[in-house]
Design a protein around this motif. Structure first.
Motif, PDB file in Angstrom:
ATOM      1  N   LEU A 186      -5.871 -62.283 -18.750  1.00 22.12           N
ATOM      2  CA  LEU A 186      -5.891 -63.739 -18.281  1.00 22.12           C
ATOM      3  C   LEU A 186      -5.342 -64.952 -19.420  1.00 22.12           C
ATOM      4  N   ARG A 187      -5.281 -64.481 -20.547  1.00 19.82           N
ATOM      5  CA  ARG A 187      -4.549 -65.437 -21.440  1.00 19.82           C
ATOM      6  C   ARG A 187      -3.115 -65.367 -21.293  1.00 19.82           C
ATOM      7  N   ARG A 188      -2.642 -64.042 -20.859  1.00 17.84           N
ATOM      8  CA  ARG A 188      -1.099 -63.914 -20.636  1.00 17.84           C
ATOM      9  C   ARG A 188      -0.837 -64.930 -19.466  1.00 17.84           C
ATOM     10  N   TRP A 189      -1.659 -64.655 -18.457  1.00 15.69           N
ATOM     11  CA  TRP A 189      -1.281 -65.432 -17.123  1.00 15.69           C
ATOM     12  C   TRP A 189      -1.435 -67.129 -17.552  1.00 15.69           C
ATOM     13  N   ARG A 190      -2.262 -67.459 -18.387  1.00  9.12           N
ATOM     14  CA  ARG A 190      -2.334 -68.678 -18.754  1.00  9.12           C
ATOM     15  C   ARG A 190      -1.129 -69.402 -19.280  1.00  9.12           C
ATOM     16  N   ALA A 191      -0.306 -68.302 -20.282  1.00  8.78           N
ATOM     17  CA  ALA A 191       0.897 -68.736 -20.855  1.00  8.78           C
ATOM     18  C   ALA A 191       1.891 -68.835 -20.164  1.00  8.78           C
ATOM     19  N   THR A 192       1.897 -68.449 -18.688  1.00  9.92           N
ATOM     20  CA  THR A 192       3.005 -68.499 -17.705  1.00  9.92           C
ATOM     21  C   THR A 192       3.043 -69.821 -17.272  1.00  9.92           C
ATOM     22  N   PRO A 193       4.260 -70.351 -16.546  1.00 12.14           N
ATOM     23  CA  PRO A 193       4.397 -71.515 -16.067  1.00 12.14           C
ATOM     24  C   PRO A 193       3.345 -71.638 -14.827  1.00 12.14           C
ATOM     25  N   LEU A 194       2.695 -70.732 -14.238  1.00 12.94           N
ATOM     26  CA  LEU A 194       1.887 -70.687 -13.109  1.00 12.94           C
ATOM     27  C   LEU A 194       0.638 -71.632 -13.650  1.00 12.94           C
ATOM     28  N   PRO A 195       0.484 -72.745 -12.682  1.00  9.96           N
ATOM     29  CA  PRO A 195      -0.836 -73.443 -12.865  1.00  9.96           C
ATOM     30  C   PRO A 195      -2.229 -72.809 -12.958  1.00  9.96           C
ATOM     31  N   SER A 196      -2.987 -73.119 -13.656  1.00  7.98           N
ATOM     32  CA  SER A 196      -4.305 -72.698 -13.677  1.00  7.98           C
ATOM     33  C   SER A 196      -4.866 -72.409 -12.106  1.00  7.98           C
ATOM     34  N   TRP A 197      -4.955 -73.662 -11.421  1.00  8.04           N
ATOM     35  CA  TRP A 197      -5.440 -73.601 -10.361  1.00  8.04           C
ATOM     36  C   TRP A 197      -4.607 -72.776  -9.314  1.00  8.04           C
ATOM     37  N   GLY A 198      -3.277 -72.467  -9.415  1.00 10.30           N
ATOM     38  CA  GLY A 198      -2.665 -71.630  -8.745  1.00 10.30           C
ATOM     39  C   GLY A 198      -3.251 -70.359  -8.894  1.00 10.30           C
ATOM     40  N   TYR A 199      -3.549 -69.718  -9.931  1.00  9.30           N
ATOM     41  CA  TYR A 199      -3.730 -68.306 -10.042  1.00  9.30           C
ATOM     42  C   TYR A 199      -5.375 -67.993  -9.435  1.00  9.30           C
ATOM     43  N   PHE A 200      -6.307 -68.998  -9.524  1.00 12.77           N
ATOM     44  CA  PHE A 200      -7.373 -68.894  -8.900  1.00 12.77           C
ATOM     45  C   PHE A 200      -7.357 -69.176  -7.465  1.00 12.77           C
ATOM     46  N   ALA A 201      -6.657 -69.973  -7.055  1.00  9.92           N
ATOM     47  CA  ALA A 201      -6.644 -70.442  -5.571  1.00  9.92           C
ATOM     48  C   ALA A 201      -5.968 -69.065  -5.152  1.00  9.92           C
ATOM     49  N   GLY A 202      -4.839 -68.616  -5.476  1.00 13.50           N
ATOM     50  CA  GLY A 202      -4.407 -67.310  -4.912  1.00 13.50           C
ATOM     51  C   GLY A 202      -5.511 -66.007  -5.024  1.00 13.50           C
ATOM     52  N   ARG A 203      -6.105 -65.875  -6.024  1.00 12.78           N
ATOM     53  CA  ARG A 203      -7.128 -64.831  -6.266  1.00 12.78           C
ATOM     54  C   ARG A 203      -8.195 -64.948  -5.429  1.00 12.78           C
ATOM     55  N   ILE A 204      -8.904 -66.160  -5.370  1.00 15.61           N
ATOM     56  CA  ILE A 204      -9.959 -66.380  -4.491  1.00 15.61           C
ATOM     57  C   ILE A 204      -9.516 -66.405  -2.850  1.00 15.61           C
ATOM     58  N   THR A 205      -8.268 -66.699  -2.592  1.00 12.36           N
ATOM     59  CA  THR A 205      -7.859 -66.785  -1.049  1.00 12.36           C
ATOM     60  C   THR A 205      -7.620 -65.072  -0.815  1.00 12.36           C
ATOM     61  N   ALA A 206      -7.241 -64.335  -1.773  1.00 14.15           N
ATOM     62  CA  ALA A 206      -7.092 -63.047  -1.510  1.00 14.15           C
ATOM     63  C   ALA A 206      -8.551 -62.474  -1.219  1.00 14.15           C
ATOM     64  N   THR A 207      -9.389 -62.932  -1.942  1.00 11.24           N
ATOM     65  CA  THR A 207     -10.692 -62.224  -1.820  1.00 11.24           C
ATOM     66  C   THR A 207     -11.344 -62.467  -0.706  1.00 11.24           C
ATOM     67  N   VAL A 208     -11.110 -63.637  -0.028  1.00  7.18           N
ATOM     68  CA  VAL A 208     -11.755 -64.162   0.881  1.00  7.18           C
ATOM     69  C   VAL A 208     -10.996 -63.531   2.307  1.00  7.18           C
ATOM     70  N   LEU A 209      -9.602 -63.153   2.232  1.00  9.27           N
ATOM     71  CA  LEU A 209      -9.055 -62.641   3.267  1.00  9.27           C
ATOM     72  C   LEU A 209      -9.335 -61.166   3.291  1.00  9.27           C
ATOM     73  N   PHE A 210      -9.617 -60.451   2.022  1.00  6.43           N
ATOM     74  CA  PHE A 210      -9.868 -59.246   2.094  1.00  6.43           C
ATOM     75  C   PHE A 210     -11.239 -58.991   2.767  1.00  6.43           C
ATOM     76  N   ALA A 211     -12.346 -59.854   2.479  1.00  7.58           N
ATOM     77  CA  ALA A 211     -13.408 -59.817   2.949  1.00  7.58           C
ATOM     78  C   ALA A 211     -13.571 -60.042   4.495  1.00  7.58           C
ATOM     79  N   ASP A 212     -12.796 -61.029   4.999  1.00  4.88           N
ATOM     80  CA  ASP A 212     -12.513 -61.353   6.416  1.00  4.88           C
ATOM     81  C   ASP A 212     -12.130 -60.043   7.219  1.00  4.88           C
ATOM     82  N   ALA A 213     -11.237 -59.283   6.613  1.00  6.12           N
ATOM     83  CA  ALA A 213     -10.385 -57.933   7.124  1.00  6.12           C
ATOM     84  C   ALA A 213     -11.621 -57.237   7.259  1.00  6.12           C
ATOM     85  N   ALA A 214     -12.372 -56.712   6.134  1.00  5.24           N
ATOM     86  CA  ALA A 214     -13.387 -55.939   6.315  1.00  5.24           C
ATOM     87  C   ALA A 214     -14.529 -56.277   7.178  1.00  5.24           C
ATOM     88  N   ALA A 215     -14.778 -57.649   7.322  1.00  4.16           N
ATOM     89  CA  ALA A 215     -16.011 -58.090   8.561  1.00  4.16           C
ATOM     90  C   ALA A 215     -15.242 -57.639   9.906  1.00  4.16           C
TER      91      ALA A 215
END
Length: 279
Positions: free
Chosen positions: A95-124
């Motif tokens: 996470l510390r290395r991700w934070r040092a990249t130009p990627l905004p913090s919100w972008g990392y979490f938005a992508g991660r949580i969106t992927a989690t929701v999509l995976f849960a929807d597919a499983a459902a």
């Protein structure tokens, strides 16, 4: 001459993170097992009992069983695996290395949580299709739409709650056991494996304010929509509880989330080589 580096726009940032996180999840056997294979196997084992019930009872029981296992899979993916993997990534310095990249913090979490929701929807959806194929579960467009709304909001609430508790988990090795201590009782007492009789009223009331039981209720309600009914008409109270957990978890995460490991890798390695230095 403009030599400035231009970052990609909002869409590519989120899309790239979603693809990356989904790839990681699909390559993780534990996530696939807990989120999809185990709930699917449990559903297949229960279908025989449901088919021996009366026609009307069978529909109600089948919908309740599927709803409980949808939530079991969602909690496995969006709460247990999501939170545990965040702790591991934090303690390993990822996470510390991700934070040092130009990627905004919100972008990392938005992508991660969106992927989690999509995976849960597919499983459902896969679980519901198992119910359709093996037990004749009847689906309408309203039922599928309601299922996706309930699943998405529930998975978002669980992922937000999982992210919010990560500051309390200081060890990568202890994250999964500690999360399981909250995960299993919540699923059991919320009716994820079927209703429990003889519970004190205060337990049922408490469960109704936690994410699992409202998600079960919303998914169950969506699956019971018949062809003669129009609209979604999902239970408003259940959706409000899930929305409150999603908003509260995200706010707590923004305020208290830790990016840096509690103990840097070099300190953990030194302790492992020379345990006497841990004091």
């Amino acid at each position: 001459m403009d030599d400035a580096i231009r970052l990609p726009g909002l869409g590519p940032v989120i899309g790239g993170q979603v693809r990356y996180q989904l790839t990681l999840m699909l390559r993780t056997p534990r996530t696939l097992m807990a989120g999809l294979i185990l709930p699917g196997a449990l559903l297949a084992l229960q279908l025989g009992r449901v088919q021996h019930a009366g026609q009307g009872a069978a529909a109600d029981v089948l919908a309740a069983r599927v709803a409980g296992l949808v939530v079991l899979g969602a909690m496995s993916v969006a709460y247990l695996s999501h939170a545990a993997s965040l702790v591991v990534a934090r303690e390993d310095g990822v996470l510390r290395r991700w934070r040092a990249t130009p990627l905004p913090s919100w972008g990392y979490f938005a992508g991660r949580i969106t992927a989690t929701v999509l995976f849960a929807d597919a499983a459902a959806l896969i679980l519901v299709l198992v119910g359709v194929a093996m037990a004749g579960l009847h689906l309408t467009a309203a039922a599928v739409t309601g299922l996706l709304i309930a699943s998405s909001l529930g998975a978002l609430a669980l992922a937000a709650a999982g992210t919010a508790v990560t500051p309390l988990l200081t060890s990568a090795q202890g994250a999964s056991p500690l999360l399981t201590l909250t995960f299993l009782p919540l699923v059991i007492f919320s009716g994820g494996f079927g209703g429990l009789s003889g519970l004190p009223q205060w337990v049922s009331t408490a469960m109704s304010y936690l994410p699992a039981q409202p998600m079960i209720g919303a998914v169950n309600h969506a699956l019971l929509r018949s062809a003669g009914q129009s609209g979604l008409a999902l239970p408003g109270r259940d959706l409000a509880v899930l929305a409150a957990w999603a908003a509260g978890g995200l706010l707590l995460s923004v305020r208290f989330f830790w990016w840096d490991p509690h103990r840097p890798r070099h300190a953990r390695s030194a302790t492992a080589v020379n345990p006497a230095r841990s004091g």
